[in-house]
Scaffold this motif. Structure first.
Motif, short mmCIF file in Angstrom:
data_model
loop_
_atom_site.label_atom_id
_atom_site.label_comp_id
_atom_site.label_asym_id
_atom_site.label_seq_id
_atom_site.Cartn_x
_atom_site.Cartn_y
_atom_site.Cartn_z
N PHE A 252 15.71 47.80 55.63
CA PHE A 252 17.00 47.14 55.47
C PHE A 252 17.98 47.45 56.61
N PHE A 253 17.90 48.60 57.20
CA PHE A 253 18.73 48.93 58.35
C PHE A 253 18.08 48.42 59.63
N LYS A 254 18.91 48.17 60.64
CA LYS A 254 18.44 47.93 62.00
C LYS A 254 18.76 49.16 62.83
N PHE B 47 22.34 50.39 61.61
CA PHE B 47 23.38 49.58 60.97
C PHE B 47 22.77 48.71 59.89
N LEU B 48 23.54 48.56 58.79
CA LEU B 48 23.04 47.91 57.59
C LEU B 48 23.44 46.45 57.50
N LEU C 256 18.64 52.08 45.56
CA LEU C 256 17.85 53.02 46.36
C LEU C 256 16.58 53.38 45.59
N GLY C 257 15.77 52.36 45.28
CA GLY C 257 14.46 52.60 44.72
C GLY C 257 14.44 52.99 43.26
N VAL C 258 15.02 52.15 42.38
CA VAL C 258 15.03 52.47 40.95
C VAL C 258 13.70 52.05 40.32
N PRO C 259 13.37 52.60 39.13
CA PRO C 259 12.12 52.23 38.45
C PRO C 259 12.11 50.76 38.03
N VAL D 116 22.36 45.12 46.40
CA VAL D 116 22.08 45.28 47.83
C VAL D 116 21.01 46.34 47.98
N PRO D 117 19.85 46.02 48.55
CA PRO D 117 18.83 47.05 48.77
C PRO D 117 19.31 48.08 49.78
N TYR D 118 19.00 49.33 49.52
CA TYR D 118 19.55 50.44 50.31
C TYR D 118 18.44 51.44 50.62
#
Length: 420
Positions: free
Chosen positions: A41-43, A52-53, A203-206, A225-227
């Protein structure tokens, strides 16, 4: 922290800008953290430890009438950067990247400064100003020349304008995440209070919680928003936001970047609340949050927003009412306290928002309201830094105002999700 002053520059002529074509090049991707899996997701700025997101356009601040592009980033290099901006899809404009905001320990007492700052990767926002009302489509950061590789750019986000709307910046749900059933309760209470939108970073939930996210996203109330946490810290195999995975002082920056990002994405709403998934802002009068804000803005017409005291419902004290609903069951709490104040602010009157405070624009100010106006009900274990988990205890039953209607709503949601 003073407001950023950006000098005016001459308007650019789009016809004089060089035509630019972004292409997909088969080059080694910079979007990697060397010995970890590639970032999703970041560059990554090529040749540096800057990640940067996103990029969000704003025509109100700091240069009114211009296209201000604000980039949320993790900076592990501290180098001079240039903004590479694509206008109308095929024109290149470059300008120096200016530091717009940076996370210091402003929300906390000086004695614990080193707990929060400095860090390996500092949460920052960079500002790229394009003169005039331009259609900016893609943005990148560079420490050298602008790339023509599409993989180095992010699309520019234009916030939706929702006049009279109330949104919540709920920060981040991570690997352990909230209990899915409890998250449903929390969202339904917010809906009863008049909330229109919840912005949450994932941030990666079940998978079970992902299912709930999809349900509320389809209803239109939840944006996800994916993080991820970019950058490698030597000697740290896994970094995260759960207690056992926190890297201090890096944790404060990892947690804070979504707060900066929320401020930009929710800029079109009239009201924005900054609370976590275990917190509920409850007016003492039986009214919704929008009506509450309207009433108090009449009393404080120069308000940029309001801060609220907190009652901690310490779950280690055990259940009280043996109610089926978590937020109605834990009625034992502390009296109202000043620790960990949170807020509702007006984006058009606010320069920046942080975890426990916000900065008003000139001619506006923040107000800490009386505990008799509204309270944040915070459900958690013993707060960090308390000498004991057993200060004075009160019984607070104000959440019971939702009992009947909330239980009906929960039954419908559980049935839809296949939990009934």
């Amino acid at each position: 922290m003073s407001l950023l002053m950006v000098p005016r520059v001459d308007l650019i002529s789009v016809s004089k800008l060089p035509r630019w074509k972004l292409v997909n090049r088969n080059l080694p991707s910079p979007n990697s953290t060397t010995d970890r899996k590639p970032l999703q997701f970041f560059k990554q700025v090529r040749g540096s430890h800057v990640f940067f997101l996103s990029a969000v356009a704003n025509r109100d601040r700091p240069n009114k009438g211009d296209t201000n592009v604000i980039i949320s980033a993790m900076d592990g290099a501290g180098i001079t950067l240039t903004c590479c901006i694509i206008i109308n899809g095929d024109r290149l404009f470059s300008t120096p990247a200016q530091l717009f905001s940076e996370h210091y320990n402003i929300d906390f007492m000086p004695k614990i400064t080193q707990y929060f700052y400095p860090a390996h990767f500092a949460s920052k926002q960079f500002l790229c100003v394009v003169p005039g009302n331009r259609s900016v489509t893609n943005v990148s950061l560079t420490s050298s020349k602008c790339s023509d590789n599409v993989g180095d750019y992010v699309p520019v986000i234009y916030p939706q304008s929702v006049l009279g709307g109330l949104a919540i910046c709920a920060k981040t749900a991570f690997e352990k995440g909230p209990v899915p059933e409890r998250f449903v309760e929390w969202v339904e209470i917010q809906r009863l209070l008049g909330v229109d939108k919840i912005l949450l970073f994932n941030l990666g939930v079940p998978e079970k919680l992902e299912q709930v996210f999809r349900f509320y996203h389809n209803l239109g109330i939840l944006d996800i928003v994916p993080y991820e946490l970019p950058g490698v810290i030597q000697g740290v195999p896994v970094r995260g936001l759960s207690l056992e995975r926190q890297v201090k002082p890096q944790f404060s920056h990892d947690e804070n970047l979504p707060v900066y990002e929320c401020r930009e994405r929710l800029a079109g709403y009239t009201y924005v609340a900054g609370i976590d998934l275990d917190e509920i802002i409850l007016p003492h009068r039986n009214q919704g949050l929008k009506q509450f804000m309207e009433d108090y803005l009449k009393r404080f017409p120069d308000a940029a927003g309001f801060l609220f005291h907190v009652q901690f419902h310490v779950t280690s004290w055990g259940r009280h009412a043996h109610h089926d609903v978590f937020f109605l069951d834990y009625q034992r709490s502390t009296p109202p306290r000043w620790e960990c104040e949170k807020y509702i602010y007006l984006p058009e009157r606010t320069h920046l928002a942080h975890t426990h405070s916000f900065e008003a624009k000139p001619s506006f100010r923040s107000y800490s309201l009386s505990r008799d106006a509204a309270i944040i009900h915070h459900y958690r274990t013993c707060p960090l830094g308390w000498a004991t988990c057993f200060p004075e205890i009160i019984i607070d039953k104000e959440m019971l105002r939702f009992s009947s209607v909330l239980q009906q709503k929960l039954k419908r949601v559980h049935k839809y999700l296949g939990w009934a």
